[in-house]
Design an enzyme around this catalytic site. Structure first.
Site, PDB file in Angstrom:
ATOM      1  N   LEU A 209       0.604  -1.029  -0.644  1.00 45.27           N
ATOM      2  CA  LEU A 209      -0.393   0.047  -0.010  1.00 45.27           C
ATOM      3  C   LEU A 209       0.844   1.043  -0.232  1.00 45.27           C
ATOM      4  O   LEU A 209       1.750   1.679   0.688  1.00 45.27           O
ATOM      5  CB  LEU A 209      -1.453  -0.180   1.483  1.00 45.27           C
ATOM      6  N   HIS A 210       0.519   2.248  -0.965  1.00 43.20           N
ATOM      7  CA  HIS A 210       1.622   3.841  -0.750  1.00 43.20           C
ATOM      8  C   HIS A 210       0.931   4.355  -1.741  1.00 43.20           C
ATOM      9  O   HIS A 210       0.976   5.653  -1.541  1.00 43.20           O
ATOM     10  CB  HIS A 210       2.594   3.204  -1.858  1.00 43.20           C
ATOM     11  N   ARG A 211      -0.679   4.457  -2.149  1.00 43.84           N
ATOM     12  CA  ARG A 211      -1.546   5.036  -2.467  1.00 43.84           C
ATOM     13  C   ARG A 211      -1.605   6.202  -1.466  1.00 43.84           C
ATOM     14  O   ARG A 211      -1.685   6.158  -0.831  1.00 43.84           O
ATOM     15  CB  ARG A 211      -2.394   4.545  -3.582  1.00 43.84           C
ATOM     16  N   ARG A 244       7.256   6.024   0.838  1.00 45.72           N
ATOM     17  CA  ARG A 244       5.937   6.931   1.700  1.00 45.72           C
ATOM     18  C   ARG A 244       5.087   6.765   2.995  1.00 45.72           C
ATOM     19  O   ARG A 244       5.074   7.125   3.550  1.00 45.72           O
ATOM     20  CB  ARG A 244       5.063   6.934   0.573  1.00 45.72           C
ATOM     21  N   ASP A 283      -2.404  -2.032  -3.335  1.00 44.32           N
ATOM     22  CA  ASP A 283      -3.194  -0.425  -4.555  1.00 44.32           C
ATOM     23  C   ASP A 283      -2.347  -0.548  -5.453  1.00 44.32           C
ATOM     24  O   ASP A 283      -2.375   0.769  -5.980  1.00 44.32           O
ATOM     25  CB  ASP A 283      -3.019   0.516  -3.601  1.00 44.32           C
TER      26      ASP A 283
END
Length: 363
Positions: A209-211, A244, A283
């Site tokens: 997950l990074h969005r 992130r 994502d």
């Protein structure tokens, strides 16, 4: 001899350029007329995100590293343009080949055109329709000024035609990401923590997950992690933490006990984890392609995808960003009702060769 600048700047780029470089080297050895200059912009400067890809995928060291480093979208784009312009002014190339949709792709495409160098876009035409994604803006700008397009799907071809791109500019060649995957399938290896974490094939999940929509808000991210932790029924969730994402994780109160937080993984180890998992929760766009080819169920926490073929033909399901959606889709998985999926057309491991054949005709 004609020279092509091959641009790479971020982790997904390296997987996409490796088959093209390999095909170019083969043709050179056979007396081909094309040469290349590999330019690493340095957009991903963390060795965990880029460095080991060169050795694992057999990519030669870059001829030039622009060493951009971190910064805002505008800062990175501007710095890449300034430094790539200096490279072209000192020694012009015959073509700029950009891949994917990162800042490096757009920045070098713009710079090349302003210096009179034509541009070819590998993975041209893909669209999510979501203008809140920086990648979508990069795709649209790059495609608007490219001369030739190497596409992965019929939907990408359709998107390009709808903007007035001529048929002769579009080359449907397949997916270089899949070239890389298929070439390395027999080399995939378990990460160092496999035994320590007591992981068993088919009895764990992989999550990435990074969005911004998923990870930038600590409260929403906490809810999402909790939903995954509960719906995964106690099975381990291996979670390679993107830089992130790491920032927000520090603000999360109570990471589920079945989560296994690990560093970003090298290519061979990461795809070993995916191949042997029960499912992937992500994502990312590229991972949905790899999971489809490996036949691994994939759950995408986004409202749209630029790779609809992974949903329409592959193993991917798009469920949105609402944490409440996670339980139902994982219940479906545990019930054995997941679709089998199929491999999209031309995702066969020979895309790099087809690209080089077209480049020889163009140049």
């Amino acid at each position: 001899m004609k020279r092509i600048d091959i641009i790479a700047g971020a982790r997904p780029n390296f997987m996409k350029i490796a088959p093209i470089i390999k095909a170019l080297e083969v043709r050179k050895a056979q007396g081909g007329e094309l040469d290349y200059r590999l330019i690493h912009t340095g957009q991903h400067y963390d060795p965990r995100m880029s460095g080991n890809f060169f050795s694992q995928l057999g990519i030669p060291l870059p001829h030039i590293n622009l060493e951009i480093g971190s910064g805002s979208q505008a800062e990175q784009t501007a710095a890449i343009m300034v430094r790539y312009e200096q490279v072209l002014l000192e020694q012009r190339s015959d073509l700029c080949l950009v891949v994917g949709d990162v800042n490096s792709t757009m920045a070098c495409a713009i710079t090349a055109q302003k210096c009179g160098v034509p541009v070819a876009h590998v993975e041209g035409g893909i669209r999510s329709g979501d203008w809140s994604m920086p990648e979508e803006i990069n795709r649209m700008v790059t495609d608007s000024i490219s001369n030739w397009f190497f596409t992965t799907s019929a939907s990408a071809n359709k998107a390009l035609r709808s903007t007035g791109v001529r048929e002769g500019q579009i080359h449907f060649v397949g997916n270089t990401m899949i070239d890389t995957l298929l070439a390395n399938m027999d080399r995939l290896k378990a990460p160092d923590f496999w035994a320590d974490q007591r992981l068993v094939a088919g009895q764990y999940f992989v999550a990435t997950l990074h969005r911004p929509s998923n990870v930038d808000d600590a409260s929403g991210f906490t809810r999402l992690l909790a939903a995954i932790g509960e719906a995964s029924r106690g099975l381990p969730v291996v979670f390679p933490v993107h830089p992130r994402t790491a920032k927000t994780l520090r603000e999360v109160d109570g990471i589920p006990s079945n989560f296994r937080l690990v560093d970003p993984q090298p290519y061979l180890e990461f795809n070993f984890l995916v191949r042997h998992s029960k499912a992937v929760i992500t994502d990312s766009g590229g991972i949905t392609e790899e999971a489809t080819v490996m036949g691994v169920p994939c759950i995408t926490l986004r409202d749209s995808t630029e790779r609809p073929e992974t949903v329409e033909q592959g193993t991917n399901e798009l469920i949105g960003t609402n944490p409440d959606n996670v339980k139902g889709v994982l219940d479906k998985l545990f019930s054995g009702l997941w679709k089998k999926g199929a491999i999209p057309e031309l995702w066969d491991g020979h895309t790099g060769e087809r690209i080089v054949e077209v480049l020889e005709r163009i140049l």
